[in-house]
Scaffold this motif. Structure first.
Motif, PDB file in Angstrom:
ATOM      1  N   VAL A   1      -0.694 -15.434  -0.999  1.00  0.00           N
ATOM      2  CA  VAL A   1       0.230 -14.731  -1.988  1.00  0.00           C
ATOM      3  C   VAL A   1       1.353 -14.075  -1.240  1.00  0.00           C
ATOM      4  N   PHE A   2       2.350 -14.156  -1.741  1.00  0.00           N
ATOM      5  CA  PHE A   2       3.455 -13.157  -1.015  1.00  0.00           C
ATOM      6  C   PHE A   2       4.588 -12.832  -1.823  1.00  0.00           C
ATOM      7  N   ASP A   3       4.018 -12.779  -3.121  1.00  0.00           N
ATOM      8  CA  ASP A   3       4.798 -12.562  -4.603  1.00  0.00           C
ATOM      9  C   ASP A   3       5.497 -10.883  -4.499  1.00  0.00           C
ATOM     10  N   SER A   4       6.486 -10.909  -4.473  1.00  0.00           N
ATOM     11  CA  SER A   4       7.111  -9.623  -4.503  1.00  0.00           C
ATOM     12  C   SER A   4       6.749  -8.586  -5.361  1.00  0.00           C
ATOM     13  N   THR A   5       6.591  -9.244  -6.939  1.00  0.00           N
ATOM     14  CA  THR A   5       6.162  -8.472  -7.977  1.00  0.00           C
ATOM     15  C   THR A   5       4.668  -7.654  -7.683  1.00  0.00           C
ATOM     16  N   THR A   6       4.170  -8.187  -6.956  1.00  0.00           N
ATOM     17  CA  THR A   6       2.621  -7.812  -6.645  1.00  0.00           C
ATOM     18  C   THR A   6       2.318  -6.854  -5.075  1.00  0.00           C
ATOM     19  N   MET A   7       3.402  -6.579  -4.564  1.00  0.00           N
ATOM     20  CA  MET A   7       3.463  -6.152  -3.263  1.00  0.00           C
ATOM     21  C   MET A   7       2.453  -4.650  -3.157  1.00  0.00           C
ATOM     22  N   ASP A   8       2.728  -3.907  -4.578  1.00  0.00           N
ATOM     23  CA  ASP A   8       1.748  -2.692  -4.651  1.00  0.00           C
ATOM     24  C   ASP A   8       0.407  -2.763  -4.657  1.00  0.00           C
ATOM     25  N   GLN A   9       0.066  -4.028  -4.556  1.00  0.00           N
ATOM     26  CA  GLN A   9      -1.331  -4.375  -4.565  1.00  0.00           C
ATOM     27  C   GLN A   9      -1.791  -5.046  -3.043  1.00  0.00           C
ATOM     28  N   TRP A  10      -1.173  -5.893  -2.615  1.00  0.00           N
ATOM     29  CA  TRP A  10      -1.293  -6.541  -1.386  1.00  0.00           C
ATOM     30  C   TRP A  10      -0.516  -5.915  -0.082  1.00  0.00           C
ATOM     31  N   PHE A  11       0.369  -5.269  -0.019  1.00  0.00           N
ATOM     32  CA  PHE A  11       1.250  -5.083   1.067  1.00  0.00           C
ATOM     33  C   PHE A  11       1.479  -3.504   1.083  1.00  0.00           C
ATOM     34  N   TYR A  12       1.808  -2.561   0.223  1.00  0.00           N
ATOM     35  CA  TYR A  12       1.773  -1.330   0.409  1.00  0.00           C
ATOM     36  C   TYR A  12       0.681  -0.549   0.734  1.00  0.00           C
ATOM     37  N   PRO A  13      -0.665  -0.801   0.074  1.00  0.00           N
ATOM     38  CA  PRO A  13      -1.843  -0.086   0.443  1.00  0.00           C
ATOM     39  C   PRO A  13      -1.983  -0.212   2.275  1.00  0.00           C
ATOM     40  N   PHE A  14      -1.636  -1.081   2.706  1.00  0.00           N
ATOM     41  CA  PHE A  14      -1.966  -1.520   4.053  1.00  0.00           C
ATOM     42  C   PHE A  14      -0.893  -1.040   5.222  1.00  0.00           C
ATOM     43  N   ASP A  15      -0.067  -0.178   4.642  1.00  0.00           N
ATOM     44  CA  ASP A  15       0.948   0.475   5.747  1.00  0.00           C
ATOM     45  C   ASP A  15       0.291   1.320   6.894  1.00  0.00           C
ATOM     46  N   SER A  16       0.939   1.045   8.004  1.00  0.00           N
ATOM     47  CA  SER A  16       0.448   1.772   9.122  1.00  0.00           C
ATOM     48  C   SER A  16       1.957   1.834  10.044  1.00  0.00           C
ATOM     49  N   LYS A  17       1.820   2.661  11.059  1.00  0.00           N
ATOM     50  CA  LYS A  17       2.783   2.929  11.979  1.00  0.00           C
ATOM     51  C   LYS A  17       2.774   1.665  12.785  1.00  0.00           C
ATOM     52  N   GLN A  18       1.766   0.932  13.021  1.00  0.00           N
ATOM     53  CA  GLN A  18       1.796  -0.102  14.048  1.00  0.00           C
ATOM     54  C   GLN A  18       2.269  -1.505  13.438  1.00  0.00           C
ATOM     55  N   ARG A  19       2.217  -1.488  12.009  1.00  0.00           N
ATOM     56  CA  ARG A  19       2.878  -2.526  11.016  1.00  0.00           C
ATOM     57  C   ARG A  19       4.451  -2.160  10.922  1.00  0.00           C
ATOM     58  N   ALA A  20       4.619  -0.962  10.786  1.00  0.00           N
ATOM     59  CA  ALA A  20       6.063  -0.605  10.591  1.00  0.00           C
ATOM     60  C   ALA A  20       6.897  -0.686  12.027  1.00  0.00           C
ATOM     61  N   ALA A  21       6.333  -0.574  13.072  1.00  0.00           N
ATOM     62  CA  ALA A  21       6.630  -0.813  14.212  1.00  0.00           C
ATOM     63  C   ALA A  21       7.138  -2.214  14.811  1.00  0.00           C
ATOM     64  N   TYR A  22       6.056  -3.108  14.188  1.00  0.00           N
ATOM     65  CA  TYR A  22       6.289  -4.528  14.297  1.00  0.00           C
ATOM     66  C   TYR A  22       7.425  -5.131  13.598  1.00  0.00           C
ATOM     67  N   ILE A  23       7.368  -4.602  12.418  1.00  0.00           N
ATOM     68  CA  ILE A  23       8.760  -5.031  11.188  1.00  0.00           C
ATOM     69  C   ILE A  23       9.973  -4.581  12.295  1.00  0.00           C
ATOM     70  N   GLN A  24       9.941  -3.366  12.576  1.00  0.00           N
ATOM     71  CA  GLN A  24      11.373  -2.878  13.017  1.00  0.00           C
ATOM     72  C   GLN A  24      11.604  -3.676  14.381  1.00  0.00           C
ATOM     73  N   GLU A  25      10.669  -4.205  15.013  1.00  0.00           N
ATOM     74  CA  GLU A  25      10.858  -4.963  16.341  1.00  0.00           C
ATOM     75  C   GLU A  25      11.513  -6.187  15.846  1.00  0.00           C
ATOM     76  N   GLY A  26      10.749  -6.620  15.004  1.00  0.00           N
ATOM     77  CA  GLY A  26      11.279  -8.165  14.473  1.00  0.00           C
ATOM     78  C   GLY A  26      12.772  -7.946  14.062  1.00  0.00           C
ATOM     79  N   VAL A  27      13.146  -7.009  13.106  1.00  0.00           N
ATOM     80  CA  VAL A  27      14.636  -6.913  12.788  1.00  0.00           C
ATOM     81  C   VAL A  27      15.414  -6.820  14.054  1.00  0.00           C
ATOM     82  N   LEU A  28      15.138  -5.871  14.986  1.00  0.00           N
ATOM     83  CA  LEU A  28      15.945  -5.178  16.057  1.00  0.00           C
ATOM     84  C   LEU A  28      16.160  -6.545  17.166  1.00  0.00           C
ATOM     85  N   THR A  29      15.131  -7.735  17.114  1.00  0.00           N
ATOM     86  CA  THR A  29      15.402  -8.669  18.045  1.00  0.00           C
ATOM     87  C   THR A  29      15.935  -9.941  17.384  1.00  0.00           C
ATOM     88  N   SER A  30      16.485  -9.692  16.311  1.00  0.00           N
ATOM     89  CA  SER A  30      17.167 -10.752  15.439  1.00  0.00           C
ATOM     90  C   SER A  30      18.504 -10.228  15.509  1.00  0.00           C
TER      91      SER A  30
END
Length: 184
Positions: free
Chosen positions: A15-44
């Motif tokens: 499931v990747f439904d944007s309407t339910t990200m408050d259940q499956w995405f936001y509760p799992f936030d971390s500095k590591q995950r944020a750094a990975y996402i940042q790196e992906g944007v910066l290398t594109s």
């Protein structure tokens, strides 16, 4: 040649439904995950979007001002190509609507020099590109939750595709990065 990278965030059951990200995405936030996402944007230097994902992201990113991690400036300055049969009603700097043969247009983008071409969200676009062999890598951030229902990333009716695992990484809170490349 550029790499075409599919970068997705999803629950364990796809499931990747944007309407339910408050259940499956936001509760799992971390500095590591944020750094990975940042790196992906910066290398594109190109984002390739389907219309629905573009229309979801454009209003936020085009108006964002806090460039704390360098992502806002990069998102707004990089080239964005949107696959849509309809005109785009939401302006976002450096955006071009792709028209014509999708496979041919993406192939042309891959031939240009530069960094990765990144697809985020845009499941219809990715599923349309699967038979073309243009996708070089799948980077899936899998979150430790079974949603049970919701919009799933991969369509059920697609043909099978064998993939080769090239990298894994475990982040805090149980989020796992799985990187696959198609077997050639």
């Amino acid at each position: 040649m550029r790499k075409l990278v599919v970068s997705e965030w999803l629950a364990l059951d796809g499931v990747f439904d944007s309407t339910t990200m408050d259940q499956w995405f936001y509760p799992f936030d971390s500095k590591q995950r944020a750094a990975y996402i940042q790196e992906g944007v910066l290398t594109s230097d190109i984002f390739l979007f389907g219309r629905v994902t573009y229309e979801m992201l454009a209003p936020f990113w085009s108006q964002a001002k806090n460039n704390e991690m360098g992502i806002v400036e990069k998102m707004n300055s990089m080239a964005k190509y949107v696959v849509s049969s309809k005109p785009l009603n939401i302006p976002w700097e450096n955006t071009t609507r792709l028209q014509g043969d999708l496979v041919e247009e993406v192939y042309k983008l891959k031939q240009q020099p530069g960094q990765d071409i990144r697809i985020a969200g845009s499941s219809m676009l990715v599923n349309s590109l699967l038979p073309s062999d243009l996708i070089d890598e799948y980077r899936l951030l899998v979150h430790p939750i079974l949603m049970g229902s919701g919009k799933r990333f991969f369509r059920e009716e697609k043909e099978s595709s064998r993939l080769h695992l090239v990298h894994t990484e475990t982040f805090s809170k149980g989020v796992v990065l799985l990187c696959y490349q198609p077997e050639k």
